[in-house]
Scaffold this active site. Structure first.
Site, PDB file in Angstrom:
ATOM      1  CE1 TYR A  41      56.959  11.459 -52.911  1.00 19.05           C
ATOM      2  CE2 TYR A  41      59.195  11.231 -53.730  1.00 19.05           C
ATOM      3  CZ  TYR A  41      57.977  10.670 -53.412  1.00 19.05           C
ATOM      4  OH  TYR A  41      57.791   9.323 -53.587  1.00 19.05           O
ATOM      5  CG  HIS A 101      52.598  10.105 -56.673  1.00 14.44           C
ATOM      6  ND1 HIS A 101      53.260  11.200 -56.178  1.00 14.44           N
ATOM      7  CD2 HIS A 101      52.858   9.103 -55.790  1.00 14.44           C
ATOM      8  CE1 HIS A 101      53.900  10.870 -55.055  1.00 14.44           C
ATOM      9  NE2 HIS A 101      53.660   9.611 -54.795  1.00 14.44           N
TER      10      HIS A 101
END
Length: 269
Positions: A41, A101
């Site tokens: 992110y 992830h």
């Protein structure tokens, strides 16, 4: 199963440092106790700033982040290094939850999961999670973990109900965490959701989140930046849908996925 706050703050695409920090601070001071971020992110520093600004003790905040195959890699030493960088960015001594992830790149269940076990043993993370896995990959990860699997995070909303994944979480006693629980804003255009929202005089966001929270073992991490939306989402924890509402949403026949990438398990032949 260890407790996890029902509603957390998602921070994907919240990349303006000041906006991100303030959204995290605001959420924590409203009452959120779960903050979700990731290496990918690009906002871990801002998330850490927001946590530090909030008048909430660290041990009351559940913080999760994710190691990414294309940021540091998922080999044993790369996971350890990636977590150390994440902690430095967040200005924290430990993480409550660390995820893989995506099961892509150099992800290897035996090697990657052994690194997660090492991090648990060293007290740098409390819990192990994965994101965007299939049932088969979940089983493989669990077989290679000494620590219990704590959570699986996957896109889940009324248009992608993920029954198989939710059932697997329920059967194996871990958390299914719904990301993009508002279907990237598309819940506002679902007639069933809008009707139910009108019936209860609440927002469509609250209806979608409350429906997800009505499912055993499911929690949610909706993204929001402004105070009004952060508050509105948090109010979903107090919304009780009736059985007819829940059944009506369960019977939505559309299936739409809004998040994917090369190598995602659902793209495999």
């Amino acid at each position: 199963m260890s407790q996890l706050p029902a509603i957390g703050l998602g921070t994907w695409q919240n990349t303006d440092p000041e906006v991100c920090a303030e959204s995290v601070r605001t959420a924590l001071e409203i009452g959120y106790r779960h903050i979700d971020t990731a290496q990918y992110y690009g906002n871990e520093e801002a998330v850490g700033t927001g946590i530090a600004r909030a008048d909430v003790p660290r041990d009351e905040v559940f913080v999760g982040s994710k190691v990414h195959a294309e940021k540091f890699g998922l080999a044993y030493d790369e996971v350890i290094e990636g977590l150390e960088v994440t902690l430095d960015r967040l200005n924290l001594d430990y993480l409550d939850l660390l995820y893989v992830h995506w099961p892509v790149g150099n992800y290897d269940a035996a090697e990657t999961m052994s690194a997660f076990d090492e991090l648990v043993e060293r007290g740098l993370i409390d819990h192990v999670g994965v994101c965007n896995f299939s049932v088969e990959l979940l089983d493989e990860a669990m077989d290679n973990l000494e620590s219990p699997l704590f959570a699986h995070q996957a896109e889940t909303h009324p248009l992608l109900q993920q029954d198989e994944l939710v059932a697997h979480a329920q059967d194996n006693d871990y958390h299914h965490i719904a990301y993009s629980p508002l279907a990237r804003g598309n819940v506002f255009d679902i007639p069933e959701i809008v009707d139910i929202a009108d019936k209860h005089d609440v927002s469509a966001s609250q209806v979608s989140l409350a429906w997800l929270l009505s499912r055993e073992n499911v929690s949610v991490v909706p993204k929001a930046t402004g105070e009004a939306h952060i508050r509105d989402n948090f109010a979903a924890k107090d919304l009780e849908l009736d059985a007819a509402d829940i059944e009506r949403i369960r019977n939505i026949k559309r299936t739409e996925r809004y998040v994917s990438r090369d190598g995602a398990p659902w793209l495999e032949a």
